[in-house]
Design an enzyme around this catalytic site. Sequence first.
Site, PDB file in Angstrom:
ATOM      1  N   ILE A 182      41.229 -27.168   8.214  1.00  0.00           N
ATOM      2  CA  ILE A 182      41.340 -26.881   9.655  1.00  0.00           C
ATOM      3  C   ILE A 182      40.762 -25.494   9.884  1.00  0.00           C
ATOM      4  O   ILE A 182      41.334 -24.495   9.406  1.00  0.00           O
ATOM      5  CB  ILE A 182      42.817 -26.941  10.122  1.00  0.00           C
ATOM      6  CG1 ILE A 182      43.462 -28.280   9.737  1.00  0.00           C
ATOM      7  CG2 ILE A 182      42.896 -26.709  11.634  1.00  0.00           C
ATOM      8  CD1 ILE A 182      44.965 -28.359  10.023  1.00  0.00           C
TER       9      ILE A 182
ATOM     10  N   TYR B 265      37.278 -16.945  11.777  1.00  0.00           N
ATOM     11  CA  TYR B 265      36.988 -17.689  10.540  1.00  0.00           C
ATOM     12  C   TYR B 265      38.036 -17.552   9.437  1.00  0.00           C
ATOM     13  O   TYR B 265      38.365 -18.511   8.749  1.00  0.00           O
ATOM     14  CB  TYR B 265      35.627 -17.259   9.978  1.00  0.00           C
ATOM     15  CG  TYR B 265      34.439 -17.641  10.816  1.00  0.00           C
ATOM     16  CD1 TYR B 265      34.571 -18.401  11.984  1.00  0.00           C
ATOM     17  CD2 TYR B 265      33.166 -17.217  10.447  1.00  0.00           C
ATOM     18  CE1 TYR B 265      33.459 -18.727  12.748  1.00  0.00           C
ATOM     19  CE2 TYR B 265      32.056 -17.542  11.212  1.00  0.00           C
ATOM     20  CZ  TYR B 265      32.208 -18.302  12.359  1.00  0.00           C
ATOM     21  OH  TYR B 265      31.111 -18.620  13.111  1.00  0.00           O
TER      22      TYR B 265
ATOM     23  N   GLU C 254      43.735 -28.571   0.711  1.00  0.00           N
ATOM     24  CA  GLU C 254      44.794 -28.604  -0.316  1.00  0.00           C
ATOM     25  C   GLU C 254      46.080 -27.977   0.217  1.00  0.00           C
ATOM     26  O   GLU C 254      47.179 -28.492   0.014  1.00  0.00           O
ATOM     27  CB  GLU C 254      44.355 -27.822  -1.564  1.00  0.00           C
ATOM     28  CG  GLU C 254      43.123 -28.350  -2.258  1.00  0.00           C
ATOM     29  CD  GLU C 254      41.833 -27.738  -1.732  1.00  0.00           C
ATOM     30  OE1 GLU C 254      41.677 -27.573  -0.504  1.00  0.00           O
ATOM     31  OE2 GLU C 254      40.958 -27.433  -2.552  1.00  0.00           O
TER      32      GLU C 254
END
Length: 132
Positions: free
Chosen positions: A45, A50, A57
């Site tokens: 996501i 950024y 994971e």
Amino acid sequence: MDKIYYELLEQAKEASKKAYAKYSNFFVGACALFESGEKFCGCNIENASYGLTICAERVAISNAIANGEKSAIKAIAIYSPNQKLCFPCGACRQWLSEFATNDDIKIILEDENDIKVQTLKELFPCGFKLND
Ligand code: THU
């Protein structure tokens, strides 16, 4: 090779389709198997800021914890349509080590023709742990 590894990879593949990856266009899915037998998936996501992006994971692990999973991770499959052998990043290796009772847990990746199975021990030796 263990049939469950292929199942985990298949579910990781499905999860990668849900990725929110509008900045990198790099789609990742993960599916973690716990000692309880339960499986939890996640996708990456991203965020306009950024650095706030979270990997597939860690979303899979968060999904498990938020759903009350208490047992340790046994194996995790990671898949990206963008890249074979999509290894977990360093932060995710540390997260995996947090929820594994030993570093023999299996990390399953898609290889050229088959799957590659590695242990956390191989990918993350000498991980950080607090004293008991
Ligand atoms: N990514 C993951 O989901 N898992 C990793 O272990 C490495 C990288 C994601 C983060 C970002 O959305 C995209 O891949 C490109 O770095």
